[in-house]
Scaffold this active site. Structure first.
Site, PDB file in Angstrom:
ATOM      1  N   GLU A 101       0.831  -1.201   0.000  1.00  0.00           N
ATOM      2  CA  GLU A 101       0.000   0.000   0.000  1.00  0.00           C
ATOM      3  C   GLU A 101       0.868   1.254   0.000  1.00  0.00           C
ATOM      4  OE1 GLU A 101      -3.988   1.615   2.269  1.00  0.00           O
ATOM      5  OE2 GLU A 101      -2.602   0.337   3.387  1.00  0.00           O
ATOM      6  N   HIS A 105      -6.970   5.150  -2.919  1.00  0.00           N
ATOM      7  CA  HIS A 105      -6.231   6.316  -2.402  1.00  0.00           C
ATOM      8  C   HIS A 105      -5.792   7.299  -3.484  1.00  0.00           C
ATOM      9  CE1 HIS A 105      -5.760   5.247   1.864  1.00  0.00           C
ATOM     10  NE2 HIS A 105      -5.521   4.006   1.487  1.00  0.00           N
ATOM     11  N   ASP A 145     -10.460  -3.604   5.050  1.00  0.00           N
ATOM     12  CA  ASP A 145      -9.560  -2.639   5.691  1.00  0.00           C
ATOM     13  C   ASP A 145      -9.466  -2.896   7.189  1.00  0.00           C
ATOM     14  OD1 ASP A 145      -7.660  -0.673   5.608  1.00  0.00           O
ATOM     15  OD2 ASP A 145      -9.025   0.996   5.297  1.00  0.00           O
TER      16      ASP A 145
END
Length: 435
Positions: free
Chosen positions: A165, A239, A334
């Site tokens: 990530e 994101h 998440d």
């Protein structure tokens, strides 16, 4: 945040004026719940974003000493008993290090040349993941492909994959990307909550200072996308800025993914995907056959963090599916990367509640199998196919041109470690600031 003792209670939450009657039976006798468990025994539910490694890293000065506790109980959303109770078939555990400018007060600078310990930290997180799998062989099995996932599932184990990530901790280097791919990373999120030398981010909510290098992919990021395709690493657009999403879709030869996102039309948050981007995904000409996997983060689900619940997660899935099709949606919690899950999906024991919710809305068995994991595994196969097609291509030689350390000058005192011929070449070339 209160816990719900059964799925029927979770479905009784009131949202937008819709209220379901309180149940009179236990979940074990709820026909929809029983059917959900049956479906989850037939095909794996795969969660594409679990931040458990960062919890392990934060629980002890010697993080590897925490790993045995995974078999009993860990604080947070995820441990082996919870995953087993939730009938989890597979998970992507994430390699992550924080944006140093936001978390650690270590500015990167406008050209992202400020150094941090992110690369070291990310390697240590990867080491945690590999040791998690190694130390719990009765429950976890390493997986790198759809076949590996199916093999683990048939063996009664949780298929354990690795995602990464953010690109801010990669040292402005494609070499580090290639090495992480060799170590088993199967997707790369192009940004976290900060911009990088590769791409612009949408931040974490609220105002985001624009990147000094454009609103989307940088020239370096435009080298990264085909490199990820060549490596068989999924391009994750969670994101990222809207323009980064569009740029990446236009460049990628393989399906793109959002490993933990929602629908912006349902909850207006920059972390969610807008409809004009969703319209680029799906079946048919000029569309990318990617997948959007829906997150459980209350802030992204809405309508408020306090009222976000399992039904609202299903609203996001159904809205996304109404645009991209039900073959292009999936599930991503998440967990352990947020303060709490939505009501009804509080931790990794609660996955069946979401399947019950979709069944109650008329999703058929094939569609349930697909949203649980078949859609994702099809995308993984397509990404691997592109990798095979590109296997004869050489790696990109691109560098971040703002770097001043290349070409290297490691000649030592008076360049005594260089052959004379090399020394003459080094001395004759212009310095970086003269280029």
């Amino acid at each position: 945040m209160f816990g719900l003792s059964n799925v029927s209670a979770s479905l009784a939450l009131v949202l937008f004026g819709t209220s379901l009657a309180q149940p009179t039976s236990d979940v074990s006798t709820d026909p929809l719940y029983e059917h959900a468990i049956k479906l989850m025994s037939e095909s794996p539910l795969i969660d594409t974003h679990v931040d458990l490694p960062q919890i392990i890293r934060g629980l002890g000065r010697r993080p590897l000493d925490v790993i045995p506790d995974l078999a009993t109980r860990l604080p947070g959303h995820v441990d082996i008993p919870k995953m087993r109770e939730g009938h989890l078939g597979g998970a992507f555990f994430t390699v992550w290090a924080p944006c140093a400018d936001q978390f650690l007060n270590q500015p990167y600078g406008k050209d992202f040349l400020g150094m941090s310990e992110g690369l070291r930290d990310s390697l240590e997180v990867l080491d945690i993941i590999k040791n998690m799998i190694k130390q719990h062989p009765d429950h976890m099995q390493a997986a790198f492909s759809s076949k590996d996932i199916r093999d683990a599932f048939k063996s009664g184990k949780i298929a354990s994959l690795i995602g990464m990530e953010g690109t801010h901790f990669l040292g402005n280097s494609l070499s580090t990307v290639r090495l992480f791919a060799e170590m088993g990373v199967k997707y790369l999120t192009l940004t976290h909550t900060c911009h990088s030398s590769f791409a612009a981010s949408n931040g974490g909510g609220g105002y985001m200072e624009p990147s000094s290098h454009g609103a989307g992919l940088t020239y370096f990021g435009k080298e990264l996308i085909p490199e990820l395709n060549r490596l068989g690493v999924m391009v994750d657009l969670s994101h990222t800025s809207d323009q980064t999403m569009k740029d990446s879709i236009a460049l990628s030869k393989a399906p793109v993914v959002w490993t933990h996102a929602g629908a912006r039309s349902i909850q207006d948050h920059p972390r969610n995907v807008p409809d004009n981007v969703l319209e680029l995904i799906g079946d048919g000409p000029r569309k990318n056959p990617g997948i959007i996997l829906s997150v459980f983060y209350p802030v992204f689900i809405g309508p408020t963090p306090e009222t976000a619940n399992v039904s609202r997660v299903a609203d996001h899935i159904e809205h996304i599916a109404s645009i991209v099709g039900r073959n292009h949606v999936g599930i991503a919690s998440d967990y352990d990367g947020m303060y709490a899950g939505v009501k009804g999906l509080e931790d990794a024991s609660k996955y069946p509640n979401l399947i019950v919710e979709l069944l109650s809305r008329g999703w058929n068995d094939t569609e349930i199998h697909n949203v649980m994991g078949e859609n994702l595994m099809r995308v993984m196969d397509q990404v691997d196919k592109v990798k095979v097609e590109m296997q004869d291509q050489l790696p990109s030689s691109a560098i971040w041109e703002k770097r001043a350390d290349l070409p290297a000058n490691w000649g030592g005192p008076e360049q005594a470690y260089l052959p004379l011929e090399v020394r003459d070449l080094v001395n004759s070339r212009p310095k970086h600031d003269e280029l």
